[in-house]
Design a protein around this motif. Structure first.
Motif, PDB file in Angstrom:
ATOM      1  N   ARG A  21      20.947  54.774  61.426  1.00 53.82           N
ATOM      2  CA  ARG A  21      20.713  56.172  61.784  1.00 53.82           C
ATOM      3  C   ARG A  21      21.257  56.508  63.171  1.00 53.82           C
ATOM      4  O   ARG A  21      21.695  57.632  63.431  1.00 53.82           O
ATOM      5  N   ALA A  24      25.064  57.863  64.046  1.00 55.23           N
ATOM      6  CA  ALA A  24      25.455  59.275  64.067  1.00 55.23           C
ATOM      7  C   ALA A  24      25.460  59.848  65.484  1.00 55.23           C
ATOM      8  O   ALA A  24      25.951  60.964  65.703  1.00 55.23           O
ATOM      9  N   GLU A 105      12.896  59.555  60.282  1.00 58.92           N
ATOM     10  CA  GLU A 105      13.664  60.674  59.736  1.00 58.92           C
ATOM     11  C   GLU A 105      14.797  61.038  60.691  1.00 58.92           C
ATOM     12  O   GLU A 105      14.624  61.016  61.913  1.00 58.92           O
ATOM     13  N   GLU A 106      15.951  61.409  60.136  1.00 60.68           N
ATOM     14  CA  GLU A 106      17.122  61.689  60.962  1.00 60.68           C
ATOM     15  C   GLU A 106      16.899  62.877  61.892  1.00 60.68           C
ATOM     16  O   GLU A 106      17.295  62.846  63.062  1.00 60.68           O
ATOM     17  N   THR A 107      16.267  63.937  61.390  1.00 65.46           N
ATOM     18  CA  THR A 107      16.042  65.111  62.237  1.00 65.46           C
ATOM     19  C   THR A 107      15.049  64.800  63.353  1.00 65.46           C
ATOM     20  O   THR A 107      15.216  65.255  64.486  1.00 65.46           O
TER      21      THR A 107
END
Length: 267
Positions: A21, A24, A105-107
């Protein structure tokens, strides 16, 4: 700015997932990965990272023990990562930058890294100002004296908190100090008034004052602190007292013993 980062978790799959993750985010550089607390302490002291993602529950030294084991060095920023939400309170009490639940979670990770970037920027600004003062003191003492007299506000401002974590009714609220309108004391409890809620914080007035920028937050009564940026009117009263009218419409009394202090800030 590159964020030099260490990942700590006793589960290899958890490290792999977080590493994936983080790919990014181009400014994050993973410089070490550790599977237990002892490895983490050694790696942090050796590599001096900017950021550590730290699992809480590990055999031997848990995440909190890692933080305690680094009391003798300049600590990095910590983000605790765990599968158990009941550790959240202790994480914030340990001055963690943030607290993430597995699976991450990515957000939520993106929000955390934004907070990390802000904190690192504040640290860098304060550090550069201190270096400038040292150079001036050696090569231009007159300029250094002038800076000490009138240019230290920006350095000092970085020492005060931008966010305050408040546990209230079993929940943790992250409160931006800019939104705090006033604070009332009730023994060892503080009532924090913001634009949309009132929260209870267990802390003394004296300790809370140390965390807030005194150029903005001033005591106007033995049991009241006000955010001077949110004062819109001053109303004189009898016996040398006055009232401040805040943005919310609230009226708070300034006692005579504090009136001169507030007058220096409110025009």
């Amino acid at each position: 700015m590159t964020i030099r980062t260490i990942l700590v978790d006793d589960e290899p799959l958890a490290i792999q997932g977080l590493e994936l993750r983080l790919q990014a985010h181009e400014d994050v550089e993973i410089i070490a990965k550790c599977q237990n607390g002892r490895e983490a302490i050694s790696a942090i002291k050796t590599h001096k990272p900017d950021l550590v993602f730290l699992d809480i529950q590990m055999p031997g030294f848990d995440g909190f023990s890692v933080v305690q084991g680094l009391m003798d060095v300049e600590p990095p920023l910590f983000v605790f990562v765990t599968a158990y939400s009941d550790h959240a309170i202790r994480a914030f009490e340990a001055q963690a930058t943030d607290y993430l639940m597995k699976p991450v979670e990515e957000t939520r990770l993106a929000d955390t890294l934004d907070r990390v970037r802000q904190r690192l920027s504040e640290r860098q600004s304060a550090g550069e100002a201190e270096k400038l003062k040292e150079v001036l003191a050696e090569h231009a003492p007159e300029a250094a004296a002038e800076m000490a007299d009138g240019g230290s506000d920006s350095v000092n401002a970085s020492r005060f908190e931008k966010m305050i974590n408040i546990k209230d009714q079993g929940q943790i609220f992250r409160v931006d100090v800019d939104t705090i309108e006033r604070i009332d004391a009730a023994g060892d409890y503080m009532v924090i008034y913001t634009g949309d809620r009132n929260l209870i914080l267990r802390e003394t007035m004296k300790d809370l004052e140390k965390r807030l920028d005194p150029r903005r937050f001033q005591r106007i009564h033995r049991s009241t602190i006000v955010n001077l940026d949110l004062v819109k009117q001053v109303k004189p009263h009898t016996n040398g007292e006055c009232f401040l009218v805040l943005d919310s419409g609230a009226n708070v009394k300034v006692s005579r013993s504090y009136r001169d202090v507030v007058a220096r800030f409110v025009h």
